[in-house]
Design a protein around this motif. Structure first.
Motif, PDB file in Angstrom:
ATOM      1  N   VAL A  47       0.841  -1.205   0.000  1.00 38.56           N
ATOM      2  CA  VAL A  47       0.000   0.000   0.000  1.00 38.56           C
ATOM      3  C   VAL A  47       0.874   1.252   0.000  1.00 38.56           C
ATOM      4  O   VAL A  47       0.608   2.214  -0.721  1.00 38.56           O
ATOM      5  N   GLU A  48       1.929   1.235   0.798  1.00 38.78           N
ATOM      6  CA  GLU A  48       2.843   2.378   0.859  1.00 38.78           C
ATOM      7  C   GLU A  48       3.447   2.667  -0.519  1.00 38.78           C
ATOM      8  O   GLU A  48       3.471   3.816  -0.971  1.00 38.78           O
ATOM      9  N   LEU A  49       3.917   1.621  -1.202  1.00 36.99           N
ATOM     10  CA  LEU A  49       4.526   1.811  -2.515  1.00 36.99           C
ATOM     11  C   LEU A  49       3.496   2.234  -3.557  1.00 36.99           C
ATOM     12  O   LEU A  49       3.784   3.079  -4.410  1.00 36.99           O
ATOM     13  N   ALA A  50       2.306   1.669  -3.503  1.00 40.79           N
ATOM     14  CA  ALA A  50       1.251   2.072  -4.442  1.00 40.79           C
ATOM     15  C   ALA A  50       0.919   3.549  -4.248  1.00 40.79           C
ATOM     16  O   ALA A  50       0.735   4.284  -5.230  1.00 40.79           O
ATOM     17  N   GLY A  51       0.868   4.004  -3.014  1.00 36.32           N
ATOM     18  CA  GLY A  51       0.605   5.414  -2.743  1.00 36.32           C
ATOM     19  C   GLY A  51       1.687   6.312  -3.310  1.00 36.32           C
ATOM     20  O   GLY A  51       1.416   7.378  -3.867  1.00 36.32           O
ATOM     21  N   GLU A  52       2.923   5.873  -3.180  1.00 38.00           N
ATOM     22  CA  GLU A  52       4.040   6.647  -3.724  1.00 38.00           C
ATOM     23  C   GLU A  52       3.978   6.694  -5.251  1.00 38.00           C
ATOM     24  O   GLU A  52       4.186   7.746  -5.855  1.00 38.00           O
TER      25      GLU A  52
END
Length: 135
Positions: free
Chosen positions: A100-105
């Motif tokens: 989720v963190e990487l998708a947000g970035e």
């Protein structure tokens, strides 16, 4: 580690915040967007979290088995469609939270005016085989 697919939709619903169609971006804005994507993938290669990724052309064809031996082919998807898959990236991360963190970035890639497009990315875990029961 778990693999996830980040599916990039072009002008899908819900629309990104910076909703300027890519065909209206300047060549410099397209280059900046592509560089962001490349740099993001390169950083994940360095951490061992990048598996693969690819941008997709807008042209495509739908094919399905018709039971007669020759599958029918239908043109599409078309650029005027509401939802077009623009590309994908596969990541292999330690947790759902990291995915989720990487998708947000990745969602913050620059668009028109250099502003983050805040696009929605579809995040899908790879289906894993169910455990095998042995006696």
């Amino acid at each position: 580690m778990a693999k996830y697919l980040l599916l990039k939709h072009y002008r899908g619903a819900p629309a990104p915040v910076n909703d300027v169609p890519m065909d209206q971006w300047t060549p410099e804005e397209i280059s900046a967007h592509m560089q962001y994507m490349h740099d993001f993938a390169a950083r994940l290669e360095g951490t061992g979290e990048f598996v693969d990724g690819q941008a997709l052309a807008p042209e495509g064809t739908f094919v399905r088995y018709d039971g007669e031996g020759r599958p029918p082919v239908t043109d599409g998807p078309f650029a005027e469609t509401k939802d077009l898959i623009a590309g994908w990236m596969v990541i292999d991360v330690d947790s759902y939270e990291r995915a989720v963190e990487l998708a947000g970035e990745l969602s913050a890639a620059p668009g028109a005016g250099g502003k983050p497009i805040h696009e929605w990315l579809e995040l899908r875990p790879f289906l894993t085989a169910p455990p095998t029961i042995t006696e």
